[in-house]
Scaffold this motif. Sequence first.
Motif, PDB file in Angstrom:
ATOM      1  N   ASP A  38       0.833  -1.212   0.000  1.00  0.00           N
ATOM      2  CA  ASP A  38       0.000   0.000   0.000  1.00  0.00           C
ATOM      3  C   ASP A  38       0.866   1.260   0.000  1.00  0.00           C
ATOM      4  O   ASP A  38       2.101   1.176  -0.034  1.00  0.00           O
ATOM      5  CB  ASP A  38      -0.994  -0.020   1.163  1.00  0.00           C
ATOM      6  CG  ASP A  38      -0.351   0.080   2.527  1.00  0.00           C
ATOM      7  OD1 ASP A  38       0.851   0.413   2.629  1.00  0.00           O
ATOM      8  OD2 ASP A  38      -1.054  -0.157   3.524  1.00  0.00           O
ATOM      9  N   GLU A  39       0.224   2.421   0.021  1.00  0.00           N
ATOM     10  CA  GLU A  39       0.933   3.700  -0.046  1.00  0.00           C
ATOM     11  C   GLU A  39       1.891   3.916   1.119  1.00  0.00           C
ATOM     12  O   GLU A  39       2.871   4.634   0.998  1.00  0.00           O
ATOM     13  CB  GLU A  39      -0.082   4.852  -0.060  1.00  0.00           C
ATOM     14  CG  GLU A  39      -0.926   4.907  -1.297  1.00  0.00           C
ATOM     15  CD  GLU A  39      -2.022   5.958  -1.177  1.00  0.00           C
ATOM     16  OE1 GLU A  39      -2.279   6.454  -0.068  1.00  0.00           O
ATOM     17  OE2 GLU A  39      -2.607   6.272  -2.221  1.00  0.00           O
ATOM     18  N   TYR A  41       1.284  -6.911   2.019  1.00  0.00           N
ATOM     19  CA  TYR A  41       0.200  -7.823   2.356  1.00  0.00           C
ATOM     20  C   TYR A  41       0.515  -9.221   1.845  1.00  0.00           C
ATOM     21  O   TYR A  41       0.938  -9.383   0.699  1.00  0.00           O
ATOM     22  CB  TYR A  41      -1.123  -7.313   1.764  1.00  0.00           C
ATOM     23  CG  TYR A  41      -1.540  -6.014   2.416  1.00  0.00           C
ATOM     24  CD1 TYR A  41      -2.396  -6.010   3.499  1.00  0.00           C
ATOM     25  CD2 TYR A  41      -1.030  -4.795   1.959  1.00  0.00           C
ATOM     26  CE1 TYR A  41      -2.756  -4.807   4.117  1.00  0.00           C
ATOM     27  CE2 TYR A  41      -1.383  -3.601   2.565  1.00  0.00           C
ATOM     28  CZ  TYR A  41      -2.243  -3.618   3.643  1.00  0.00           C
ATOM     29  OH  TYR A  41      -2.585  -2.437   4.255  1.00  0.00           O
ATOM     30  N   SER A  86     -10.736  -1.218   0.992  1.00  0.00           N
ATOM     31  CA  SER A  86      -9.949  -0.011   1.280  1.00  0.00           C
ATOM     32  C   SER A  86      -8.786   0.132   0.303  1.00  0.00           C
ATOM     33  O   SER A  86      -8.515   1.226  -0.191  1.00  0.00           O
ATOM     34  CB  SER A  86      -9.435  -0.077   2.704  1.00  0.00           C
ATOM     35  OG  SER A  86      -8.496   0.947   2.952  1.00  0.00           O
ATOM     36  N   LEU A  87      -8.110  -0.964   0.017  1.00  0.00           N
ATOM     37  CA  LEU A  87      -6.965  -0.912  -0.891  1.00  0.00           C
ATOM     38  C   LEU A  87      -7.407  -0.635  -2.323  1.00  0.00           C
ATOM     39  O   LEU A  87      -6.727   0.062  -3.066  1.00  0.00           O
ATOM     40  CB  LEU A  87      -6.166  -2.218  -0.806  1.00  0.00           C
ATOM     41  CG  LEU A  87      -5.429  -2.451   0.512  1.00  0.00           C
ATOM     42  CD1 LEU A  87      -4.838  -3.857   0.536  1.00  0.00           C
ATOM     43  CD2 LEU A  87      -4.356  -1.417   0.750  1.00  0.00           C
ATOM     44  N   GLN A 123      -7.963   3.024  -2.995  1.00  0.00           N
ATOM     45  CA  GLN A 123      -6.774   3.878  -3.075  1.00  0.00           C
ATOM     46  C   GLN A 123      -6.300   3.867  -4.479  1.00  0.00           C
ATOM     47  O   GLN A 123      -5.633   4.239  -5.169  1.00  0.00           O
ATOM     48  CB  GLN A 123      -5.677   3.404  -2.119  1.00  0.00           C
ATOM     49  CG  GLN A 123      -6.067   3.532  -0.682  1.00  0.00           C
ATOM     50  CD  GLN A 123      -4.977   2.999   0.255  1.00  0.00           C
ATOM     51  OE1 GLN A 123      -3.856   2.701  -0.137  1.00  0.00           O
ATOM     52  NE2 GLN A 123      -5.309   2.888   1.514  1.00  0.00           N
TER      53      GLN A 123
END
Length: 112
Positions: free
Chosen positions: A65-66, A71, A108-109, A112
């Motif tokens: 992620d950012e 993960y 959520s990912l 983004q």
Amino acid sequence: GELAGGRLWCTSELKAARALLAGESVRLAKVECTREKDAKSLEAVRGLVQDLLSCPVRSEPLGVDESGRRYWAFASDPGRLWVEAPAGAAWGWAAYMSAAAVKAVIRSLRAQ
């Protein structure tokens, strides 16, 4: 030979030789026992190594992620989504353990 009355006689040399033979027999029995234990231990270790080699292992994360969190999903732990902290973080690993939590992370990912 025999003494009068049928009792066996024994020289000091024969007594010493018998004592050495008995001691060597005990030593050899201990060595054999140790070898058997070592062989069993070696087989147990070989079995564990084979079990470990049969487990699938990921070498690449599912994604990053950012924030730099990586993960992971492991076949040996199918009910969890693992998160690896970015370098320098105060924590190392965390896991999402419920299906609802995993779905929320995925949503959520994707957003983004």
